[in-house]
Design a protein around this motif. Structure first.
Motif, mmCIF file in Angstrom:
data_model
loop_
_atom_site.group_PDB
_atom_site.id
_atom_site.type_symbol
_atom_site.label_atom_id
_atom_site.label_comp_id
_atom_site.label_asym_id
_atom_site.label_seq_id
_atom_site.Cartn_x
_atom_site.Cartn_y
_atom_site.Cartn_z
ATOM 1 N N ALA A 153 -2.336 -60.221 -7.638
ATOM 2 C CA ALA A 153 -3.449 -60.363 -8.576
ATOM 3 C C ALA A 153 -3.924 -59.002 -9.088
ATOM 4 C CB ALA A 153 -4.601 -61.115 -7.911
ATOM 5 N N ALA A 154 -3.979 -58.013 -8.199
ATOM 6 C CA ALA A 154 -4.443 -56.686 -8.598
ATOM 7 C C ALA A 154 -3.496 -56.067 -9.627
ATOM 8 C CB ALA A 154 -4.553 -55.782 -7.378
ATOM 9 N N TYR A 155 -2.199 -56.209 -9.406
ATOM 10 C CA TYR A 155 -1.232 -55.658 -10.365
ATOM 11 C C TYR A 155 -1.272 -56.422 -11.682
ATOM 12 C CZ TYR A 155 1.218 -52.243 -7.425
ATOM 13 O OH TYR A 155 1.554 -51.138 -6.672
ATOM 14 N N ALA A 156 -1.372 -57.742 -11.599
ATOM 15 C CA ALA A 156 -1.401 -58.541 -12.831
ATOM 16 C C ALA A 156 -2.630 -58.214 -13.665
ATOM 17 C CB ALA A 156 -1.370 -60.026 -12.489
ATOM 18 N N GLN A 157 -3.785 -58.092 -13.018
ATOM 19 C CA GLN A 157 -5.013 -57.766 -13.737
ATOM 20 C C GLN A 157 -4.916 -56.388 -14.369
ATOM 21 O OE1 GLN A 157 -8.533 -57.845 -11.317
ATOM 22 N NE2 GLN A 157 -9.922 -57.480 -13.023
ATOM 23 N N THR A 158 -4.331 -55.442 -13.655
ATOM 24 C CA THR A 158 -4.214 -54.082 -14.163
ATOM 25 C C THR A 158 -3.238 -54.005 -15.328
ATOM 26 O OG1 THR A 158 -4.731 -53.164 -11.987
ATOM 27 C CG2 THR A 158 -3.605 -51.713 -13.541
ATOM 28 N N ALA A 159 -2.139 -54.739 -15.236
ATOM 29 C CA ALA A 159 -1.121 -54.694 -16.291
ATOM 30 C C ALA A 159 -1.632 -55.275 -17.590
ATOM 31 C CB ALA A 159 0.130 -55.441 -15.838
ATOM 32 N N GLY A 160 -2.323 -56.413 -17.501
ATOM 33 C CA GLY A 160 -2.759 -57.085 -18.713
ATOM 34 C C GLY A 160 -1.580 -57.322 -19.637
ATOM 35 N N GLN A 161 -1.723 -56.905 -20.877
ATOM 36 C CA GLN A 161 -0.628 -56.977 -21.850
ATOM 37 C C GLN A 161 -0.016 -55.605 -22.089
ATOM 38 O OE1 GLN A 161 0.372 -60.001 -23.047
ATOM 39 N NE2 GLN A 161 -1.196 -60.790 -21.643
ATOM 40 N N GLN A 162 -0.321 -54.656 -21.210
ATOM 41 C CA GLN A 162 0.070 -53.265 -21.447
ATOM 42 C C GLN A 162 1.309 -52.827 -20.685
ATOM 43 O OE1 GLN A 162 -1.664 -51.469 -23.792
ATOM 44 N NE2 GLN A 162 -2.638 -53.483 -24.058
ATOM 45 N N ALA A 163 1.774 -53.625 -19.728
ATOM 46 C CA ALA A 163 2.893 -53.186 -18.892
ATOM 47 C C ALA A 163 3.742 -54.373 -18.464
ATOM 48 C CB ALA A 163 2.375 -52.441 -17.655
ATOM 49 N N ILE A 164 4.984 -54.072 -18.132
ATOM 50 C CA ILE A 164 5.883 -55.065 -17.543
ATOM 51 C C ILE A 164 5.640 -55.112 -16.043
ATOM 52 C CG2 ILE A 164 8.315 -55.603 -17.066
ATOM 53 C CD1 ILE A 164 9.016 -54.205 -19.695
ATOM 54 N N LEU A 165 5.565 -56.307 -15.487
ATOM 55 C CA LEU A 165 5.436 -56.467 -14.042
ATOM 56 C C LEU A 165 6.802 -56.732 -13.428
ATOM 57 C CD1 LEU A 165 2.296 -58.781 -13.691
ATOM 58 C CD2 LEU A 165 2.444 -56.358 -13.085
ATOM 59 N N VAL A 166 7.174 -55.943 -12.442
ATOM 60 C CA VAL A 166 8.389 -56.193 -11.666
ATOM 61 C C VAL A 166 7.925 -56.772 -10.336
ATOM 62 C CG1 VAL A 166 10.461 -55.197 -10.629
ATOM 63 C CG2 VAL A 166 9.624 -54.334 -12.821
ATOM 64 N N LYS A 167 8.111 -58.080 -10.169
ATOM 65 C CA LYS A 167 7.455 -58.825 -9.090
ATOM 66 C C LYS A 167 8.271 -58.816 -7.800
ATOM 67 C CE LYS A 167 5.254 -61.727 -12.575
ATOM 68 N NZ LYS A 167 5.049 -63.098 -13.101
ATOM 69 N N VAL A 168 8.400 -57.628 -7.246
ATOM 70 C CA VAL A 168 9.173 -57.462 -6.015
ATOM 71 C C VAL A 168 8.505 -58.190 -4.857
ATOM 72 C CG1 VAL A 168 10.038 -55.790 -4.342
ATOM 73 C CG2 VAL A 168 10.152 -55.278 -6.803
ATOM 74 N N GLY A 169 7.187 -58.073 -4.746
ATOM 75 C CA GLY A 169 6.485 -58.720 -3.639
ATOM 76 C C GLY A 169 6.709 -60.214 -3.609
ATOM 77 N N ALA A 170 6.760 -60.855 -4.774
ATOM 78 C CA ALA A 170 7.004 -62.302 -4.830
ATOM 79 C C ALA A 170 8.397 -62.644 -4.312
ATOM 80 C CB ALA A 170 6.834 -62.800 -6.259
ATOM 81 N N ALA A 171 9.370 -61.793 -4.609
ATOM 82 C CA ALA A 171 10.734 -62.025 -4.119
ATOM 83 C C ALA A 171 10.798 -61.872 -2.601
ATOM 84 C CB ALA A 171 11.704 -61.065 -4.793
ATOM 85 N N TRP A 172 10.140 -60.847 -2.087
ATOM 86 C CA TRP A 172 10.088 -60.683 -0.629
ATOM 87 C C TRP A 172 9.427 -61.893 0.023
ATOM 88 C CZ3 TRP A 172 9.899 -55.894 2.690
ATOM 89 C CH2 TRP A 172 10.714 -54.872 2.167
ATOM 90 N N GLN A 173 8.347 -62.356 -0.551
ATOM 91 C CA GLN A 173 7.632 -63.504 -0.005
ATOM 92 C C GLN A 173 8.533 -64.732 0.030
ATOM 93 O OE1 GLN A 173 4.277 -64.912 -2.380
ATOM 94 N NE2 GLN A 173 3.095 -65.230 -0.500
ATOM 95 N N GLN A 174 9.324 -64.928 -1.023
ATOM 96 C CA GLN A 174 10.210 -66.082 -1.072
ATOM 97 C C GLN A 174 11.276 -66.022 0.017
ATOM 98 O OE1 GLN A 174 13.250 -67.831 -4.394
ATOM 99 N NE2 GLN A 174 11.140 -67.453 -5.059
ATOM 100 N N VAL A 175 11.856 -64.847 0.228
ATOM 101 C CA VAL A 175 12.862 -64.713 1.285
ATOM 102 C C VAL A 175 12.232 -64.969 2.645
ATOM 103 C CG1 VAL A 175 14.388 -63.084 2.468
ATOM 104 C CG2 VAL A 175 14.336 -63.155 -0.032
#
Length: 240
Positions: A153-175
């Motif tokens: 949430a912190a990264y998504a809020q910070t990125a807004g429409q200004q940056a690409i999010l590389v969602k590594v944490g979500a991939a780790w969570q899935q594994v």
């Protein structure tokens, strides 16, 4: 190095700063050139993760030759990198396509305002330089998986429409939810094993280079089935 020579690649590492910034240049014919500047800490440089990304890019279709520079320091925050000035010098030294920002692992939780302010300052400057800012969404500590949602949430809020999010944490969570036999963490329950670094590189590959399929040769010492599984997870997280 033998792996690279077998593929007809030249790998050059040049120390350009006392805090451990390196430049990798993959020189190969018939490939698309992509330049990336990484600014972060041990979650970025552990197990030569940028080098793993370059290997994936060179092996996939279409083929990419990555020019990668890293400005990294153990435990450093984005605010510290800004104050040090080395990352800013690297940003201004040449025209980058992507600039990847990685906050210290607990920064978005312990000091969300400070993280947001520092990241926003970096993103604005990166855009002024004509590059695309990228936020490296890291993983929660092994002993505190519930913190992943806060980090995301912190990264998504910070990125807004200004940056690409590389969602590594979500991939780790899935594994972690699907197959706990794959060790992503070192014994300190924080840093990445080779499994974790490879998964991280796969998420960067699928997010930034958007290959038409997730199938890649296994260029690591991981078992083939395990490497393919991590590739698939990265593909799923990116596609979703």
């Amino acid at each position: 190095m033998q792996r690279w020579l077998a593929q007809g690649l030249i790998l050059i590492a040049v120390v350009v700063a006392s805090i451990g910034a390196l430049v990798w240049i993959n020189q190969q014919q018939n490939c698309q050139k992509v330049s990336l500047l990484f600014i972060g800490n041990s979650h970025t440089y552990g197990h030569d993760m940028p080098n793993l990304l370059a290997e994936l890019a060179a092996a996939g279709e279409p083929r990419y030759c990555l020019e990668i520079e890293t400005v990294v320091e153990g435990g450093a925050s984005l605010a510290k990198h800004w104050q040090d000035g080395v990352g800013l010098q690297a940003l201004q030294r040449q025209q980058w396509q992507y600039v990847v920002l990685q906050e210290r692992s607990l920064g978005p939780i312990e000091d969300p305002q400070g993280f947001q302010q520092a990241a926003s300052r970096w993103m604005q400057t990166i855009r002024q330089q004509g590059a695309t800012p990228v936020l490296f969404v890291t993983w929660a500590r092994e002993y505190a998986p519930e913190q992943q949602a806060q980090i995301n949430a912190a990264y998504a809020q910070t990125a807004g429409q200004q940056a690409i999010l590389v969602k590594v944490g979500a991939a780790w969570q899935q594994v972690r939810q699907r197959d706990r036999s794959i060790a992503l963490y070192e014994p300190d329950q924080n840093h990445a094993t080779l499994n974790g670094a490879y998964l991280t590189a796969c998420v960067f590959y699928t997010t930034l280079l958007r290959p038409p399929s997730q199938s890649l040769p296994n260029l690591t010492d991981l078992p083939d089935a395990q490497a393919q599984y991590l590739q698939q997870v990265a593909w799923d997280v990116t596609q979703n």
